[in-house]
Design a protein around this motif. Sequence first.
Motif, PDB file in Angstrom:
ATOM      1  N   LEU A  60       0.829  -1.207   0.000  1.00 39.94           N
ATOM      2  CA  LEU A  60       0.000   0.000   0.000  1.00 39.94           C
ATOM      3  C   LEU A  60       0.865   1.260   0.000  1.00 39.94           C
ATOM      4  O   LEU A  60       0.541   2.246  -0.671  1.00 39.94           O
ATOM      5  N   ALA A  61       1.964   1.219   0.740  1.00 44.76           N
ATOM      6  CA  ALA A  61       2.890   2.364   0.738  1.00 44.76           C
ATOM      7  C   ALA A  61       3.489   2.563  -0.654  1.00 44.76           C
ATOM      8  O   ALA A  61       3.664   3.706  -1.111  1.00 44.76           O
ATOM      9  N   LEU A  62       3.812   1.464  -1.332  1.00 48.41           N
ATOM     10  CA  LEU A  62       4.310   1.555  -2.701  1.00 48.41           C
ATOM     11  C   LEU A  62       3.260   2.204  -3.601  1.00 48.41           C
ATOM     12  O   LEU A  62       3.583   3.097  -4.404  1.00 48.41           O
ATOM     13  N   PHE A  63       2.020   1.793  -3.467  1.00 47.66           N
ATOM     14  CA  PHE A  63       0.961   2.383  -4.284  1.00 47.66           C
ATOM     15  C   PHE A  63       0.856   3.885  -4.033  1.00 47.66           C
ATOM     16  O   PHE A  63       0.694   4.664  -4.978  1.00 47.66           O
ATOM     17  N   ARG A  64       0.961   4.309  -2.778  1.00 46.79           N
ATOM     18  CA  ARG A  64       0.916   5.743  -2.482  1.00 46.79           C
ATOM     19  C   ARG A  64       2.055   6.486  -3.169  1.00 46.79           C
ATOM     20  O   ARG A  64       1.875   7.594  -3.680  1.00 46.79           O
ATOM     21  N   SER A  65       3.216   5.864  -3.185  1.00 45.77           N
ATOM     22  CA  SER A  65       4.391   6.520  -3.769  1.00 45.77           C
ATOM     23  C   SER A  65       4.276   6.697  -5.280  1.00 45.77           C
ATOM     24  O   SER A  65       4.945   7.560  -5.860  1.00 45.77           O
ATOM     25  N   LEU A  66       3.433   5.893  -5.912  1.00 47.44           N
ATOM     26  CA  LEU A  66       3.238   6.009  -7.359  1.00 47.44           C
ATOM     27  C   LEU A  66       2.341   7.180  -7.732  1.00 47.44           C
ATOM     28  O   LEU A  66       2.245   7.536  -8.905  1.00 47.44           O
ATOM     29  N   ASP A  67       1.673   7.779  -6.732  1.00 47.18           N
ATOM     30  CA  ASP A  67       0.809   8.947  -6.911  1.00 47.18           C
ATOM     31  C   ASP A  67      -0.217   8.736  -8.024  1.00 47.18           C
ATOM     32  O   ASP A  67      -0.300   9.533  -8.975  1.00 47.18           O
ATOM     33  N   PRO A  68      -1.018   7.680  -7.921  1.00 41.58           N
ATOM     34  CA  PRO A  68      -1.979   7.402  -8.991  1.00 41.58           C
ATOM     35  C   PRO A  68      -3.128   8.396  -9.011  1.00 41.58           C
ATOM     36  O   PRO A  68      -3.470   9.020  -7.997  1.00 41.58           O
ATOM     37  N   ALA A  69      -3.729   8.530 -10.190  1.00 42.46           N
ATOM     38  CA  ALA A  69      -4.894   9.409 -10.332  1.00 42.46           C
ATOM     39  C   ALA A  69      -6.158   8.732  -9.826  1.00 42.46           C
ATOM     40  O   ALA A  69      -7.043   9.392  -9.265  1.00 42.46           O
ATOM     41  N   ARG A  70      -6.261   7.419 -10.057  1.00 37.19           N
ATOM     42  CA  ARG A  70      -7.401   6.627  -9.592  1.00 37.19           C
ATOM     43  C   ARG A  70      -6.910   5.238  -9.223  1.00 37.19           C
ATOM     44  O   ARG A  70      -5.857   4.793  -9.701  1.00 37.19           O
ATOM     45  N   LEU A  71      -7.689   4.566  -8.395  1.00 35.41           N
ATOM     46  CA  LEU A  71      -7.483   3.153  -8.119  1.00 35.41           C
ATOM     47  C   LEU A  71      -8.565   2.381  -8.860  1.00 35.41           C
ATOM     48  O   LEU A  71      -9.761   2.663  -8.701  1.00 35.41           O
ATOM     49  N   LEU A  72      -8.154   1.417  -9.664  1.00 39.41           N
ATOM     50  CA  LEU A  72      -9.112   0.598 -10.392  1.00 39.41           C
ATOM     51  C   LEU A  72      -9.139  -0.782  -9.732  1.00 39.41           C
ATOM     52  O   LEU A  72      -8.233  -1.596  -9.909  1.00 39.41           O
ATOM     53  N   PHE A  73     -10.187  -1.019  -8.959  1.00 40.36           N
ATOM     54  CA  PHE A  73     -10.319  -2.263  -8.216  1.00 40.36           C
ATOM     55  C   PHE A  73     -10.843  -3.366  -9.134  1.00 40.36           C
ATOM     56  O   PHE A  73     -11.790  -3.153  -9.904  1.00 40.36           O
ATOM     57  N   SER A  74     -10.250  -4.534  -9.016  1.00 42.68           N
ATOM     58  CA  SER A  74     -10.795  -5.685  -9.730  1.00 42.68           C
ATOM     59  C   SER A  74     -12.143  -6.070  -9.137  1.00 42.68           C
ATOM     60  O   SER A  74     -13.016  -6.587  -9.829  1.00 42.68           O
ATOM     61  N   HIS A  75     -12.303  -5.834  -7.857  1.00 40.06           N
ATOM     62  CA  HIS A  75     -13.585  -5.973  -7.152  1.00 40.06           C
ATOM     63  C   HIS A  75     -13.840  -4.663  -6.409  1.00 40.06           C
ATOM     64  O   HIS A  75     -13.321  -4.500  -5.330  1.00 40.06           O
TER      65      HIS A  75
END
Length: 292
Positions: free
Chosen positions: A191-206
């Motif tokens: 989750l910390a890695l995801f934050r560091s990528l600074d995404p515009a949106r999260l696309l959940f598979s579910h």
Amino acid sequence: MAGLPGITAGYLIRGDRPCLVETGTSTSAPVVRDALHHLGVGPGDLATVVVTHIHLDHAGGVGDIARAFPNAEIVVHEKGARHLADPSRLMASARMVWGDKLDVLFGDLSPTDAHRIRALGDTGSIDLGGGRRLDSHYSPGHAKHHVGLIDSQTGDLYVGDAAGVYLPATDDLRPATPPPDFDLDTALASLALFRSLDPARLLFSHYGPVGAVPQALERSAEELRVWTALTRQARADGLDLDHAVAMVRDRTRSRYRAQQSDDASAEVAETLSGVASNVAGIMHWLDRTEKP
């Protein structure tokens, strides 16, 4: 999935090299195939199929989709690649866990020709054409073969199950901590890695897109900590698995609108993020890492 809509998402990335992210189950593969055809993606057009990990609700349809789109390269983390080429061990394990429910929930994963599979390391890149990329980042915690995928053009981050399960109908976000791979510290690091990528949106598979990225990732981390703390308490109290599941279900019920509903949302929540599976995964991790 299992006759219920709005559970598992497959995403088509349009462009010079069309890419499908997630296939869903094998029983969903005809739906995905027909949807792609409806969107103008013919049998020879799909360039890439990529899955975030090889659990059957994400990759169970890979073999079927690969046959329907013979030019597509199949992309997966290296720790999952051999199971797509020869799914016999994966299917035997799933059959032991799910029994006859396997046929209803997931169906059978068909093998994919090994020469069509590209295995990614801890980072990798998928060419979407026109200078656009889908960059892969190893993100275990939920599963040892899990990756997150970020679109270089849109900033969309495909999170698989690493950020949990989102239920748009109720705005619930629940953890996904099944055995045998769940590891809290690794999951929080992902989750910390995801934050560091600074995404515009999260696309959940579910299931579906979420725009409030920092809030959603913090909520994901909170859910992991809450469920782990409750399971740790149940274990310290000497509860067996069945009683631990009952305790955690009772004490988390108020966190989720779906669990307070009489409609299908409660069934969807339990199908996607079952309390028994989550508690068993956390127990397995505690047994490996902490003394009783």
